[in-house]
Design a protein around this motif. Structure first.
Motif, short mmCIF file in Angstrom:
data_model
loop_
_atom_site.label_atom_id
_atom_site.label_comp_id
_atom_site.label_asym_id
_atom_site.label_seq_id
_atom_site.Cartn_x
_atom_site.Cartn_y
_atom_site.Cartn_z
N ASP A 127 0.81 -1.22 0.00
CA ASP A 127 0.00 0.00 0.00
C ASP A 127 0.84 1.27 0.00
N THR A 128 2.11 1.15 0.38
CA THR A 128 2.98 2.33 0.44
C THR A 128 3.82 2.49 -0.83
N CYS A 129 3.75 1.54 -1.75
CA CYS A 129 4.58 1.60 -2.95
C CYS A 129 4.16 2.77 -3.86
N THR A 130 5.13 3.42 -4.46
CA THR A 130 4.86 4.59 -5.30
C THR A 130 5.13 4.35 -6.79
N GLN A 131 5.89 3.31 -7.12
CA GLN A 131 6.22 3.03 -8.51
C GLN A 131 5.47 1.80 -9.04
N LEU A 132 4.56 1.29 -8.25
CA LEU A 132 3.91 0.02 -8.55
C LEU A 132 2.44 0.21 -8.90
N THR A 133 2.00 -0.50 -9.93
CA THR A 133 0.58 -0.58 -10.26
C THR A 133 0.09 -1.98 -9.93
N ARG A 134 -0.98 -2.10 -9.15
CA ARG A 134 -1.53 -3.39 -8.75
C ARG A 134 -2.87 -3.61 -9.45
N ILE A 135 -3.01 -4.77 -10.06
CA ILE A 135 -4.25 -5.14 -10.75
C ILE A 135 -4.76 -6.42 -10.10
N ALA A 136 -5.83 -6.28 -9.32
CA ALA A 136 -6.36 -7.43 -8.60
C ALA A 136 -7.80 -7.14 -8.19
N PRO A 137 -8.67 -8.14 -8.32
CA PRO A 137 -8.42 -9.47 -8.90
C PRO A 137 -8.39 -9.40 -10.42
N ALA A 138 -7.51 -10.16 -11.01
CA ALA A 138 -7.38 -10.22 -12.47
C ALA A 138 -6.67 -11.51 -12.83
N SER A 139 -6.89 -11.99 -14.03
CA SER A 139 -6.23 -13.23 -14.46
C SER A 139 -5.56 -13.01 -15.81
N LEU A 140 -4.42 -13.64 -15.96
CA LEU A 140 -3.70 -13.63 -17.24
C LEU A 140 -4.35 -14.66 -18.16
#
Length: 408
Positions: A127-140
């Motif tokens: 939650d503190t990351c600044t350079q990260l994009t999180r995609i969830a829930p999602a599937s490849l």
């Protein structure tokens, strides 16, 4: 930007899988200032992520150093229990090996931490990351190779999206979809064993001691936890798993007592049991064009010696270290360097866990004196004990710098 919704991206690292290793890699990259996207099938909650489960993890000293370096350990340390002594033995045989933290100049050889607590700490740090994009829930759902990287097709709650990345990382577990899509074969060995984990309360205080005990029926481990509880790890033949799973608490405790012995007095008050089938799954190679496997996607080892997450975190921290120093995170040179650096640690750890379970649990009587002499040698011969302690603490091969900087 730290986002929880999908977007199209270019020229970065795409991590598929947000379990313990994938999340650690995402955090390590963010800490190094590298842009990345993390795609995870589970919602970002501890109760939704399968790897944030009821197992009690034995974290090697190097692992705790690494988690501290990326800002995760301060969020988990209060729930962890130090392991200051380790005792290894074989039922019915005279040899044993003992490791003591003070003898090796450290305050602890490792720590015990419930996987759920580590998962909660990882989520808080994410939650503190600044350079990260999180995609969830999602599937490849698909991968397409193009000149400068990979295009990933992602199915999200908002519909399909695509992500372009210079480096694709498969951190999606033993049954890795990424590994299959890359055409990387895996060598599989079914141990025909099932692991049961639970907590219990022994009559005597474990006093920061961990035990690993072998027998013809497989290994059993006891890990110290807070409030005088212990984490039990009991291996049974797969054919007996249904019977053991159906036991009431009295019969299960009797089985555990019979297998472990009376070093901690009477065992009692078992918690809920969780079974895990045991297989060894080893990818035949770690890298492909602009792609790499880490953690259980690269190798799933027998839980003997508790090396699974410890090994996977060293994968993640080594990769993050190399990416942070590279202009192109998916270059052939970088990936070959990664594979070369990880090979001694990976091969040595997999061989140790595989050979140990075969050698220590084989019922042949003629092996008994050899096993006892080997344990006595590790207990009494200083160079052998130093080597055992160093490897047990996670310092094997060429470790990532993050795990060494905090070594006393």
């Amino acid at each position: 930007m730290n986002a929880s919704v999908p977007f199209d991206s270019h020229g970065q690292v795409l991590i598929v899988g947000g379990g313990l290793v994938g999340a650690s890699l995402a955090i390590a990259l963010d800490a190094a200032g590298c842009r990345a996207t993390l795609v995870e099938a589970a919602a970002p909650r501890t109760d939704a992520q399968p790897s944030y489960d009821e197992r009690n993890l034995a974290l090697a000293r190097a692992t705790v150093n690494g988690l501290d370096a990326i800002g995760v350990w301060p969020l988990a340390a209060a729930q962890a229990t130090p392991i200051r002594h380790i005792h290894v033995s074989r039922a019915g045989e005279f040899g044993s090996a003992r490791l003591d933290a003070a003898h090796h100049g450290v305050d602890a050889l490792g720590w015990t931490l419930p996987a759920r607590e580590l998962g909660a700490a990882l989520l808080r740090r994410l939650d503190t990351c600044t350079q990260l994009t999180r995609i969830a829930p999602a599937s490849l759902t698909g991968l397409t190779r193009y000149e400068h990287g990979w295009r990933a097709e992602i199915q999200t709650q908002q519909g399909p999206r695509h992500i372009d990345a210079a480096l694709l990382v498969g951190a999606d577990g033993t049954e890795s979809f990424v590994r299959a899509q890359l055409g990387i074969q895996a060598d599989i060995h079914d141990y025909r064993q099932t692991l049961f984990v639970c907590t219990l309360t022994p009559e005597r205080d474990p006093a920061n001691r961990a035990w690993e005990r072998f027998s013809d029926d497989g290994p059993i481990a006891m890990l110290p936890l807070a409030e005088r509880r212990c984490g039990l790890v009991l291996t049974v033949a797969a054919a007996a798993a249904a019977e053991v799973g159906a036991m009431d608490d009295t019969d299960f405790i009797a089985l555990a007592q019979r297998r472990f012995g009376w070093r901690l007095g009477r065992l009692q008050r078992p918690g809920k049991r969780h079974p895990y089938a045991i297989r060894r799954v080893a990818a035949q190679r770690l890298i492909a064009s602009r792609a790499v496997l880490v953690g259980n996607a690269a190798q799933t080892v027998h839980p003997i010696g508790a090396q699974g997450f410890n090994l996977g975190l060293r994968d993640a921290l080594t990769l993050a270290e190399l990416v942070a120093e590279a202009a192109d995170p998916g270059s052939t040179r970088l990936l070959e360097q990664y594979a070369a650096r990880r090979e001694p640690d990976r091969a040595g750890t997999m061989a140790m866990s595989h050979d140990l379970v075969r050698f220590a649990c084989m019922p042949q009587p003629w092996l008994a004196p050899l096993r006892s002499l080997a344990l006595l040698a590790y207990d009494r011969v200083p160079p052998l004990q130093r080597a055992l302690a160093r490897r047990g603490m996670g310092f094997r091969g060429q470790p990532p710098r993050a795990v060494l900087e905090r070594l006393p």
